[in-house]
Scaffold this motif. Structure first.
Motif, PDB file in Angstrom:
ATOM      1  N   LEU A  34      23.174   4.746 -14.986  1.00 50.78           N
ATOM      2  CA  LEU A  34      23.541   3.375 -15.779  1.00 50.78           C
ATOM      3  C   LEU A  34      24.312   2.508 -14.811  1.00 50.78           C
ATOM      4  O   LEU A  34      23.937   1.110 -14.891  1.00 50.78           O
ATOM      5  N   ALA A  35      24.937   2.763 -13.786  1.00 51.87           N
ATOM      6  CA  ALA A  35      25.739   2.007 -12.879  1.00 51.87           C
ATOM      7  C   ALA A  35      24.697   1.230 -11.968  1.00 51.87           C
ATOM      8  O   ALA A  35      24.847   0.312 -11.636  1.00 51.87           O
ATOM      9  N   GLY A  36      23.725   2.185 -11.605  1.00 55.40           N
ATOM     10  CA  GLY A  36      22.586   1.485 -10.785  1.00 55.40           C
ATOM     11  C   GLY A  36      21.971   0.378 -11.537  1.00 55.40           C
ATOM     12  O   GLY A  36      21.717  -0.642 -10.922  1.00 55.40           O
ATOM     13  N   TRP A  39      23.867  -3.006 -11.578  1.00 50.23           N
ATOM     14  CA  TRP A  39      23.688  -3.724 -10.442  1.00 50.23           C
ATOM     15  C   TRP A  39      22.413  -4.380 -10.340  1.00 50.23           C
ATOM     16  O   TRP A  39      22.436  -5.234  -9.384  1.00 50.23           O
ATOM     17  N   VAL A  40      21.344  -3.644 -10.592  1.00 52.30           N
ATOM     18  CA  VAL A  40      20.072  -4.229 -10.826  1.00 52.30           C
ATOM     19  C   VAL A  40      20.091  -5.628 -11.611  1.00 52.30           C
ATOM     20  O   VAL A  40      19.656  -6.647 -11.296  1.00 52.30           O
ATOM     21  N   SER A  81      28.895  -9.016 -15.079  1.00 53.14           N
ATOM     22  CA  SER A  81      29.663  -8.421 -14.044  1.00 53.14           C
ATOM     23  C   SER A  81      30.793  -7.697 -14.848  1.00 53.14           C
ATOM     24  O   SER A  81      31.219  -6.602 -14.159  1.00 53.14           O
ATOM     25  N   SER A  82      31.125  -7.968 -15.884  1.00 45.93           N
ATOM     26  CA  SER A  82      32.318  -7.259 -16.747  1.00 45.93           C
ATOM     27  C   SER A  82      31.527  -5.966 -17.265  1.00 45.93           C
ATOM     28  O   SER A  82      32.213  -4.793 -16.874  1.00 45.93           O
ATOM     29  N   LEU A 198      21.548  -4.131  -3.239  1.00 42.09           N
ATOM     30  CA  LEU A 198      20.480  -3.151  -3.115  1.00 42.09           C
ATOM     31  C   LEU A 198      21.091  -1.969  -2.317  1.00 42.09           C
ATOM     32  O   LEU A 198      20.698  -0.826  -2.710  1.00 42.09           O
ATOM     33  N   ALA A 199      22.318  -2.324  -1.619  1.00 38.91           N
ATOM     34  CA  ALA A 199      22.790  -1.035  -1.128  1.00 38.91           C
ATOM     35  C   ALA A 199      23.491  -0.386  -2.292  1.00 38.91           C
ATOM     36  O   ALA A 199      23.798   0.985  -1.900  1.00 38.91           O
TER      37      ALA A 199
END
Length: 228
Positions: A34-36, A39-40, A81-82, A198-199
């Protein structure tokens, strides 16, 4: 007690039971995914900002504490972002829960204390300088104690390298700019933002494989300890 019951019990030399790890591992993997993904989405929104271009009124942060009203795209980036920040917190809690569990199991397997005191499971991520190596060291210690003599999976080093890039790039997980300032950067220099995103995504994916690898080792140890 009949022979069938006796055969179901662990042998006296099997050692103490290991705590189950599959549940906490699945939670950690789900939270990392979910976190990844968050960020996508963040990266997609930054591309949208770059393509839209900076409004004629200038960036949201006008300087000297002056902020102009946000347009709809900028406002939605604040939301993205939030949500991403919230999912990172959830991910951290799930990962630390898994790390605590496998750390305790590794101690039982080895019959020896962990390399780092328990406080470092939490403090190791936030104490300056120490956070450059201690979190990786915690995972390495767990793997070495769980599978003595086995080679450390390469994905551990891949994960840690990507984590450090995403953490200290200045635009990744930890950055001093406000969200409005990040929006301004997306208008003027989006590529550093995307490289950092991406990192972070790569670190999340690599961490999933780290969790799977360490969990598999401990589940194998658990099966061996309950074998007749």
């Amino acid at each position: 007690m009949n022979d069938h019951q006796a055969s179901a019990l662990p042998s006296p030399s099997a050692g103490p039971y290991l705590q189950p790890v599959r549940g906490v591992a699945l939670c950690a993997i789900g939270a990392l995914a979910l976190a990844g993904f968050a960020w996508v989405v963040r990266g997609v929104w930054e591309v949208r900002l770059a393509v839209a271009g900076e409004p004629a009124s200038g960036p949201p942060d006008q300087g000297d504490g002056v902020h102009r009203p946000l347009n709809s795209l900028e406002d939605s980036y604040h939301l993205v972002s939030s949500v991403g920040g919230f999912l990172v917190v959830v991910c951290a809690l799930a990962f630390l829960s898994w790390l605590n569990r496998v750390r305790e199991n590794a101690r039982l397997v080895a019959g020896a204390p962990a390399r780092y005191a328990g406080i470092w499971v939490y403090a190791g991520w936030i104490v300056p300088i120490a956070n450059l190596w201690i979190p990786r060291g915690l995972v390495v210690d767990v793997h070495q104690k769980s599978a003595p003599g086995a080679r450390l999976p390469r994905v551990v080093n891949v994960w840690w390298g990507l984590w450090l890039v995403g953490l200290f790039s200045g635009v990744g997980l930890v950055y001093s700019d406000s969200t409005d300032e990040v929006i301004g950067r997306a208008y003027s220099e989006v590529w550093p933002l995307l490289a950092s995103d991406l990192a972070v995504v790569g670190a999340a994916v690599a961490a999933i494989f780290v969790v799977r690898a360490v969990t598999a080792v401990q589940e194998r140890q658990g099966r061996e300890r309950v074998s007749p």
